[in-house]
Each structure stands twice: as structure tokens, then as C-alpha cells.
Design a protein around this motif. Structure first.
Motif, PDB file in Angstrom:
ATOM      1  N   GLN A   1       4.506  80.349 192.178  1.00  0.00           N
ATOM      2  CA  GLN A   1       5.724  80.143 191.410  1.00  0.00           C
ATOM      3  C   GLN A   1       6.743  79.349 192.219  1.00  0.00           C
ATOM      4  OE1 GLN A   1       6.821  84.179 190.138  1.00  0.00           O
ATOM      5  NE2 GLN A   1       5.695  83.856 188.226  1.00  0.00           N
ATOM      6  N   GLY A   2       6.226  78.389 192.989  1.00  0.00           N
ATOM      7  CA  GLY A   2       7.080  77.539 193.801  1.00  0.00           C
ATOM      8  C   GLY A   2       7.775  76.474 192.980  1.00  0.00           C
ATOM      9  N   ILE A   3       8.805  75.883 193.569  1.00  0.00           N
ATOM     10  CA  ILE A   3       9.567  74.852 192.866  1.00  0.00           C
ATOM     11  C   ILE A   3       9.309  73.447 193.409  1.00  0.00           C
ATOM     12  CG2 ILE A   3      11.357  76.465 192.162  1.00  0.00           C
ATOM     13  CD1 ILE A   3      13.116  75.325 194.404  1.00  0.00           C
ATOM     14  N   ALA A   4       8.599  73.343 194.516  1.00  0.00           N
ATOM     15  CA  ALA A   4       8.234  72.042 195.078  1.00  0.00           C
ATOM     16  C   ALA A   4       7.143  72.250 196.120  1.00  0.00           C
ATOM     17  CB  ALA A   4       9.437  71.343 195.708  1.00  0.00           C
ATOM     18  N   ALA A   5       6.414  71.182 196.438  1.00  0.00           N
ATOM     19  CA  ALA A   5       5.366  71.283 197.447  1.00  0.00           C
ATOM     20  C   ALA A   5       4.992  69.900 197.956  1.00  0.00           C
ATOM     21  CB  ALA A   5       4.125  71.976 196.893  1.00  0.00           C
ATOM     22  N   VAL A   6       4.503  69.864 199.186  1.00  0.00           N
ATOM     23  CA  VAL A   6       3.920  68.664 199.771  1.00  0.00           C
ATOM     24  C   VAL A   6       2.635  69.069 200.480  1.00  0.00           C
ATOM     25  CG1 VAL A   6       6.069  67.372 200.094  1.00  0.00           C
ATOM     26  CG2 VAL A   6       5.281  68.942 201.902  1.00  0.00           C
ATOM     27  N   ASN A   7       1.732  68.110 200.662  1.00  0.00           N
ATOM     28  CA  ASN A   7       0.606  68.368 201.557  1.00  0.00           C
ATOM     29  C   ASN A   7       1.156  68.499 202.973  1.00  0.00           C
ATOM     30  OD1 ASN A   7       0.970  65.348 201.256  1.00  0.00           O
ATOM     31  ND2 ASN A   7      -0.361  65.423 203.055  1.00  0.00           N
ATOM     32  N   ALA A   8       0.411  69.138 203.862  1.00  0.00           N
ATOM     33  CA  ALA A   8       1.001  69.487 205.155  1.00  0.00           C
ATOM     34  C   ALA A   8       0.253  68.901 206.355  1.00  0.00           C
ATOM     35  CB  ALA A   8       1.136  70.997 205.262  1.00  0.00           C
ATOM     36  N   GLY A   9      -0.634  69.698 206.970  1.00  0.00           N
ATOM     37  CA  GLY A   9      -1.207  69.314 208.245  1.00  0.00           C
ATOM     38  C   GLY A   9      -2.399  68.381 208.154  1.00  0.00           C
ATOM     39  N   PHE A  10      -2.706  67.772 209.287  1.00  0.00           N
ATOM     40  CA  PHE A  10      -3.877  66.906 209.404  1.00  0.00           C
ATOM     41  C   PHE A  10      -5.143  67.763 209.498  1.00  0.00           C
ATOM     42  CE2 PHE A  10      -0.281  64.562 210.997  1.00  0.00           C
ATOM     43  CZ  PHE A  10      -0.466  63.293 210.474  1.00  0.00           C
ATOM     44  N   PHE A  11      -6.281  67.156 209.183  1.00  0.00           N
ATOM     45  CA  PHE A  11      -7.547  67.887 209.244  1.00  0.00           C
ATOM     46  C   PHE A  11      -8.669  66.933 209.625  1.00  0.00           C
ATOM     47  CE2 PHE A  11      -6.447  66.648 204.951  1.00  0.00           C
ATOM     48  CZ  PHE A  11      -7.590  66.037 204.449  1.00  0.00           C
TER      49      PHE A  11
ATOM     50  N   LEU B   1       4.229  64.646 208.716  1.00  0.00           N
ATOM     51  CA  LEU B   1       3.056  65.394 208.267  1.00  0.00           C
ATOM     52  C   LEU B   1       1.962  64.406 207.880  1.00  0.00           C
ATOM     53  CD1 LEU B   1       4.947  68.053 206.104  1.00  0.00           C
ATOM     54  CD2 LEU B   1       4.152  68.311 208.464  1.00  0.00           C
ATOM     55  N   ASP B   2       0.876  64.874 207.310  1.00  0.00           N
ATOM     56  CA  ASP B   2      -0.225  63.984 206.934  1.00  0.00           C
ATOM     57  C   ASP B   2       0.210  63.102 205.762  1.00  0.00           C
ATOM     58  OD1 ASP B   2      -2.683  62.801 206.823  1.00  0.00           O
ATOM     59  OD2 ASP B   2      -3.735  64.538 206.000  1.00  0.00           O
ATOM     60  N   GLY B   3      -0.039  61.797 205.868  1.00  0.00           N
ATOM     61  CA  GLY B   3       0.358  60.866 204.815  1.00  0.00           C
ATOM     62  C   GLY B   3      -0.820  60.039 204.339  1.00  0.00           C
ATOM     63  N   GLY B   4      -0.554  58.784 203.977  1.00  0.00           N
ATOM     64  CA  GLY B   4      -1.621  57.911 203.518  1.00  0.00           C
ATOM     65  C   GLY B   4      -2.269  58.424 202.255  1.00  0.00           C
ATOM     66  N   ARG B   5      -3.594  58.513 202.254  1.00  0.00           N
ATOM     67  CA  ARG B   5      -4.336  58.986 201.083  1.00  0.00           C
ATOM     68  C   ARG B   5      -4.135  60.483 200.832  1.00  0.00           C
ATOM     69  NH1 ARG B   5     -10.305  58.048 201.420  1.00  0.00           N
ATOM     70  NH2 ARG B   5     -10.191  58.935 199.313  1.00  0.00           N
ATOM     71  N   SER B   6      -3.547  61.190 201.787  1.00  0.00           N
ATOM     72  CA  SER B   6      -3.275  62.620 201.597  1.00  0.00           C
ATOM     73  C   SER B   6      -1.905  62.860 200.968  1.00  0.00           C
ATOM     74  CB  SER B   6      -3.332  63.350 202.946  1.00  0.00           C
ATOM     75  OG  SER B   6      -4.620  63.293 203.505  1.00  0.00           O
ATOM     76  N   ALA B   7      -1.033  61.847 200.968  1.00  0.00           N
ATOM     77  CA  ALA B   7       0.355  62.027 200.550  1.00  0.00           C
ATOM     78  C   ALA B   7       0.451  62.562 199.127  1.00  0.00           C
ATOM     79  CB  ALA B   7       1.107  60.700 200.670  1.00  0.00           C
ATOM     80  N   ASP B   8       1.130  63.706 198.979  1.00  0.00           N
ATOM     81  CA  ASP B   8       1.172  64.397 197.692  1.00  0.00           C
ATOM     82  C   ASP B   8       2.476  65.186 197.598  1.00  0.00           C
ATOM     83  OD1 ASP B   8       0.748  65.841 195.382  1.00  0.00           O
ATOM     84  OD2 ASP B   8      -1.135  66.755 196.036  1.00  0.00           O
ATOM     85  N   LEU B   9       3.366  64.742 196.723  1.00  0.00           N
ATOM     86  CA  LEU B   9       4.647  65.415 196.506  1.00  0.00           C
ATOM     87  C   LEU B   9       4.745  65.871 195.059  1.00  0.00           C
ATOM     88  CD1 LEU B   9       7.701  66.101 197.041  1.00  0.00           C
ATOM     89  CD2 LEU B   9       8.166  63.699 196.482  1.00  0.00           C
ATOM     90  N   TRP B  10       5.130  67.129 194.847  1.00  0.00           N
ATOM     91  CA  TRP B  10       5.369  67.657 193.503  1.00  0.00           C
ATOM     92  C   TRP B  10       6.681  68.411 193.490  1.00  0.00           C
ATOM     93  CZ3 TRP B  10       5.923  72.742 191.741  1.00  0.00           C
ATOM     94  CH2 TRP B  10       5.965  72.881 190.344  1.00  0.00           C
ATOM     95  N   ILE B  11       7.501  68.159 192.464  1.00  0.00           N
ATOM     96  CA  ILE B  11       8.773  68.853 192.285  1.00  0.00           C
ATOM     97  C   ILE B  11       8.814  69.385 190.860  1.00  0.00           C
ATOM     98  CG2 ILE B  11      11.286  68.665 192.329  1.00  0.00           C
ATOM     99  CD1 ILE B  11      10.976  66.343 194.293  1.00  0.00           C
ATOM    100  N   SER B  12       9.184  70.642 190.712  1.00  0.00           N
ATOM    101  CA  SER B  12       9.209  71.314 189.425  1.00  0.00           C
ATOM    102  C   SER B  12      10.371  70.833 188.542  1.00  0.00           C
ATOM    103  CB  SER B  12       9.338  72.827 189.656  1.00  0.00           C
ATOM    104  OG  SER B  12       9.682  73.504 188.476  1.00  0.00           O
ATOM    105  N   SER B  13      10.237  71.086 187.249  1.00  0.00           N
ATOM    106  CA  SER B  13      11.320  70.806 186.311  1.00  0.00           C
ATOM    107  C   SER B  13      12.498  71.742 186.530  1.00  0.00           C
ATOM    108  CB  SER B  13      10.812  70.936 184.865  1.00  0.00           C
ATOM    109  OG  SER B  13      10.320  72.248 184.629  1.00  0.00           O
ATOM    110  N   ARG B  14      12.291  72.813 187.299  1.00  0.00           N
ATOM    111  CA  ARG B  14      13.378  73.733 187.608  1.00  0.00           C
ATOM    112  C   ARG B  14      14.340  73.168 188.642  1.00  0.00           C
ATOM    113  NH1 ARG B  14      10.577  78.935 189.536  1.00  0.00           N
ATOM    114  NH2 ARG B  14       8.770  77.581 189.879  1.00  0.00           N
ATOM    115  N   VAL B  15      13.945  72.079 189.282  1.00  0.00           N
ATOM    116  CA  VAL B  15      14.798  71.401 190.257  1.00  0.00           C
ATOM    117  C   VAL B  15      15.557  70.288 189.542  1.00  0.00           C
ATOM    118  CG1 VAL B  15      14.833  70.031 192.371  1.00  0.00           C
ATOM    119  CG2 VAL B  15      13.213  71.926 192.135  1.00  0.00           C
TER     120      VAL B  15
END
Length: 214
Positions: free
Chosen positions: A39-49, A176-190
Motif C-alpha cells: 500500500q505504498g505511494i511511490a517506489a523505485v528500483n534499488a540496488g545493483f545485482f 542507485l541502479d539505472g539504465g535498463r533497470s530504471a523504474d519509477l512509479w508514483i501513486s495517484s494519492r500523491v
């Protein structure tokens, strides 16, 4: 350079790590799915792997540890963490140390550091451009997570330190990890949401940072 993300106050919101023990994409296809599960309001991908899907550094999610302490790579030179009292911070790996890092409730080892003590880090790579995911901190309770349009690490560090994309002076910033991993999501609650920034050719990732209310 275009910045997109969400600012928050750590007195009423916090970041939590969502790690997939079975490997990238094994439980959550993207940051939206990971955030929705909490039930989060935003997220990004994080660490390298690694190519095999193991964390390229230490990860702590709700007290559970994965990966191992990265002492050699610049991709593990910085640490974002939350301790048992709920205090979050960004620091160098040498400052926090392996023993202290393993006691954290939440932690992502990544890098390089982009800004430290209000100054851009010198010597960062200046020619390769890519979408970047990163986290900003004013040294107090103000935070920002998000991404930028393709740029070099050096250009990003200078822009963060001089342009203040979050609207306040950045004390520490971590890549943090970017490039092809870059992924940002923000909820409509923001306010200003919803927003999804994830290309069709994105690869599955190992873990995420999810923003949740306290």
C-alpha cells in the motif's frame, strides 16, 4: 536534464526495501507491483545485482539480510539505511562499516555517492549517459526519490548540487541502479500523480525501495 520523483518528510513517511529472494522479477514485475503490495505511494528500483540475480552488495529488508558487504566496487561505495529507531541516512560504506550495517532494519548498498556534505563528488564518469535512479537527503528529515533523463554521473552530481531539484539544498545523494533497470512509479494519492516511468525494454530487478506512510 529532466528530474521526476517525489519528495517526502521522514517524520511521517519512510522507505522500506522489497527484496526478491528468488531473484529478479520472481515476485514483482515492476515498482508499481512492489509498492501496491505494501500500500505504498511511490517506489523505485534499488540496488545493483549480478547477472545471476544476486545482490551486488548488502541488502537488508525488514531485518532480513541478503547479499554480502561490497568492499571493492564503486557500486557499493554508498549506503542508504534505516536503524532500529527509525532514523534513515546516507553514508559512505567505510563510515558505517560492515558490522553496523548488518544491524540495520532496512539497507541498500549502492553507489557511487553523487553528493557528500553539500558538494558534488569529483572524478565521476563524465561521458556515458543513461537514465539514473537516485535518492536525495538534506541531512535532516527531507528526502526525495526519483529518476532523471539520460545523463552522465558527473553531470547528475553537479546538477543535484547546484540546481536543487527537490527544492532544497542536498547534503547527500546516492546513485542507485539505472539504465535498463530504471523504474519509477508514483501513486495517484500523491499530488501530480499517477506517474509511471519504465521503458518497454526494462529488465526485471532484484529489489525496490517503496515509500509508505508511517
Amino acid at each position: 536534464m529532466q528530474f521526476e520523483g517525489v519528495a517526502f518528510d521522514s517524520r511521517n513517511h519512510r522507505l522500506v526495501v522489497v527484496d526478491q529472494a528468488a531473484g529478479p522479477g520472481s515476485k514483482y514485475e515492476d515498482s508499481a507491483a512492489a509498492a501496491t503490495s505494501l500500500q505504498g505511494i511511490a517506489a523505485v528500483n534499488a540496488g545493483f545485482f549480478t547477472p545471476e540475480g544476486s545482490p551486488l552488495g548488502l541488502v537488508v529488508a525488514d531485518g532480513k539480510t541478503a547479499g554480502s558487504w561490497n568492499t571493492a566496487s564503486s557500486l557499493g561505495s554508498g549506503v542508504w539505511s534505516e536503524n532500529a529507531t527509525g532514523e534513515m541516512g546516507i553514508t559512505r560504506r567505510e563510515k558505517i562499516g560492515r558490522a553496523s550495517a548488518s544491524t540495520m532494519c532496512e539497507l541498500i548498498q549502492a553507489g557511487p555517492l553523487l553528493v557528500e556534505n553539500n558538494q558534488p563528488i569529483s572524478g565521476l564518469e563524465a561521458t556515458k549517459t543513461s537514465a539514473r535512479i537516485f535518492i536525495l537527503w538534506d541531512g535532516g528529515s527531507r528526502w526525495w526519490i526519483g529518476r532523471t533523463s539520460p545523463c552522465s554521473l558527473a553531470a547528475l552530481a553537479n546538477a543535484i548540487a547546484t540546481d536543487q531539484p527537490a527544492g532544497w539544498k542536498v547534503r547527500h545523494a546516492l546513485n542507485l541502479d539505472g539504465g535498463r533497470s530504471a523504474d519509477l512509479w508514483i501513486s495517484s494519492r500523491v499530488p501530480g500523480g499517477p506517474l509511471t516511468r519504465r521503458t518497454l525494454w526494462n529488465r526485471p530487478v532484484r529489489n525496490f525501495l517503496v515509500l509508505v506512510p508511517k
